[in-house]
Design an enzyme around this catalytic site. Structure first.
Site, PDB file in Angstrom:
ATOM      1  CB  SER A 176     -30.067   0.431 -37.160  1.00 54.13           C
ATOM      2  OG  SER A 176     -30.879  -0.174 -38.142  1.00 54.13           O
ATOM      3  CG  HIS A 204     -26.662   1.606 -34.301  1.00 53.63           C
ATOM      4  ND1 HIS A 204     -26.932   2.940 -34.462  1.00 53.63           N
ATOM      5  CD2 HIS A 204     -26.978   1.015 -35.478  1.00 53.63           C
ATOM      6  CE1 HIS A 204     -27.413   3.148 -35.669  1.00 53.63           C
ATOM      7  NE2 HIS A 204     -27.453   2.000 -36.311  1.00 53.63           N
ATOM      8  CE  LYS A 236     -25.207   4.758 -38.106  1.00 54.56           C
ATOM      9  NZ  LYS A 236     -25.364   3.574 -38.940  1.00 54.56           N
TER      10      LYS A 236
HETATM   11  C1  LIG Z   1     -25.817   3.352 -40.233  1.00 56.09           C
HETATM   12  C2  LIG Z   1     -25.610   1.912 -40.489  1.00 56.09           C
HETATM   13  C3  LIG Z   1     -24.840   1.481 -41.560  1.00 56.09           C
HETATM   14  C4  LIG Z   1     -24.330   2.422 -42.598  1.00 56.09           C
HETATM   15  O1  LIG Z   1     -23.234   3.122 -42.162  1.00 56.09           O
HETATM   16  P1  LIG Z   1     -22.827   4.467 -42.894  1.00 56.09           P
HETATM   17  O2  LIG Z   1     -21.428   4.693 -42.525  1.00 56.09           O
HETATM   18  O3  LIG Z   1     -23.767   5.499 -42.402  1.00 56.09           O
HETATM   19  O4  LIG Z   1     -23.017   4.216 -44.366  1.00 56.09           O
HETATM   20  C5  LIG Z   1     -24.580   0.135 -41.658  1.00 56.09           C
HETATM   21  N1  LIG Z   1     -25.077  -0.744 -40.787  1.00 56.09           N
HETATM   22  C6  LIG Z   1     -25.869  -0.379 -39.762  1.00 56.09           C
HETATM   23  C7  LIG Z   1     -26.404  -1.394 -38.831  1.00 56.09           C
HETATM   24  C8  LIG Z   1     -26.159   0.964 -39.590  1.00 56.09           C
HETATM   25  O5  LIG Z   1     -26.960   1.353 -38.613  1.00 56.09           O
END
Ligand SMILES: *Cc1c(COP(=O)(O)O)cnc(C)c1O
Length: 397
Positions: A176, A204, A236
């Site tokens: 991330s 991602h 995302k």
């Molecule tokens: C953003 C993210 C999460 C968390 O997801 P949310 O739905 O925002 O709680 C989990 N794992 C990774 C790798 C992330 O980038």
């Protein structure tokens, strides 16, 4: 004794105080911040779907039909037909037997890891994994072992050291804060060799990588036999909110019984599921968005290399520019903002000490001229150029 003011002061003195900005969206890539319209390069809305009218319509139609809140957890009375439809749609799209929905990715990772392992078991994680994976391991009580970033030799050695123990490998698919991709095929081989369970959190990669946006596992052609647990988030690239775990029917059925962060929480608003269904149609069918995003990524990397910016090895929408010093990263972010561009500075403890960075993210809604505008601004900040080799084009891969 308790002294919150002192904790705050210490954090501030170390230059690590976080500052929350308030954004009023103008369109998918512009927002008003403190009264000024800025071009945004720090959203995870990689495909530009968060404000897509088709999603808005689906959301509104479902809210008209069934209200806003679900009223209870999935096991009590909060589960709706549209939740089933979304789970089935996700499973079909990602070629998995079955899907379990979670309220957020953070909760999915806590719930899945805590359900899978406990005291006496081992969890192997990449050192740069997302906080929610690390926290899941802590919650579970299993022994957490963090191997050096992407280092499969180390992972192999650590798995080998614990014959007989139940072992889980958990990794980000796309990291991330760095944007690079986990060696998922090698991980699957190691998992098979040592009888370890494997979980990939592709927050991602889903939507961005793979022929129909299936993420790093689709790209590497790894089905549920190779990688039993695929966690995806919907906030995302899918442009909505929520998360899921996908995999073989028996694994998912087990998780449904045991993942406490899924059981003891209110089911997400059904309208969100409806909007996500609309998003999946677009993700699956509109490969043009992914293509355009890849073109922007190439343009950005080429230009940044020519400017002598320090990029990381990333072919995804996450294109961090390394700064190093936390205060300098904050100053660079402020300078970009003066020039009408919003990019956030990411500092420790989110990233390792001395690796503060500007986390640039690209969206399929950006155009070439937006990327050029960003490059112009970045090029005017001396602290971002490599000290050693002022402008060696293309040298930063
Ligand atoms: C953003 C993210 C999460 C968390 O997801 P949310 O739905 O925002 O709680 C989990 N794992 C990774 C790798 C992330 O980038």
């Amino acid at each position: 004794m308790w002294n919150p003011a002192q904790s705050l002061a210490e954090r501030r003195a170390a230059g690590l105080e976080r500052r929350q900005r308030t954004l009023e969206p103008v369109d998918g890539i512009h927002a008003r911040v403190d009264g000024r319209e800025l071009l945004v390069f720090c959203s995870n809305d990689y495909l530009g779907l968060a404000a897509d009218p088709r999603l808005q319509k689906a959301f509104a139609a479902e809210a008209d039909l069934s209200g806003v809140g679900s009223g209870a957890s999935h096991f009590v009375s909060g589960h709706r037909p549209v939740h089933d439809a979304l789970a089935e749609r996700l499973a079909a799209w990602l070629h998995r037997d079955r899907v379990l929905l979670f309220a957020t990715g953070y909760m999915a990772n806590l719930g899945v890891i805590d359900a899978l392992v406990g005291r006496g078991d081992r969890v192997h994680q990449d050192r740069l994994n997302h906080a929610s994976l690390l926290d899941g391991a802590r919650l579970s009580g299993a022994r957490l072992s963090r191997y050096p970033h992407l280092d499969m030799t180390q992972l192999d050695a650590r798995l080998q050291r614990n014959p007989g123990a139940r072992q889980l490998i958990a990794s980000d698919g796309v990291f991330s804060m760095d944007g690079d991709v986990a060696p998922v095929a090698a991980m699957a081989q190691l998992a098979a060799r040592y009888g370890a369970a494997l979980m990939v959190d592709d927050a991602h990669g889903i939507g961005v990588l793979g022929r129909t946006g299936g993420g790093v596992l689709q790209e590497a052609d790894l089905g549920q036999d190779a990688v039993p647990l695929l966690v995806g988030t919907l906030g995302k690239a899918a442009g909505t909110f929520g998360a899921f775990v996908a995999g073989p029917a028996d694994w998912i059925a087990m998780l449904q019984q045991q993942a406490r962060t899924q059981i003891y929480t209110t089911a997400s608003p059904p309208a969100l599921a409806a909007a996500t269904l609309a998003a999946i149609d677009i993700i699956e069918q509109d490969d043009g968005r992914r293509q355009h995003l890849q073109d922007l990524i190439k343009r950005f990397r080429l230009g940044a290399g020519q400017l002598g910016l320090r990029l990381l090895t990333s072919r995804t929408a996450i294109q961090p520019v390394l700064v190093g010093d936390a205060a300098e990263a904050v100053a660079a972010s402020a300078e970009l903002e003066r020039r009408g561009i919003l990019v956030s500075a990411i500092r420790p403890p989110t990233v390792p000490v001395a690796s503060a960075r500007l986390r640039v993210t690209l969206s399929a809604l950006h155009e070439d001229r937006h990327v050029d505008q960003l490059l112009d601004a970045l090029g005017d900040i001396p602290a971002l150029r490599r000290a050693d080799e002022a402008a060696s084009a293309g040298g930063a891969s």
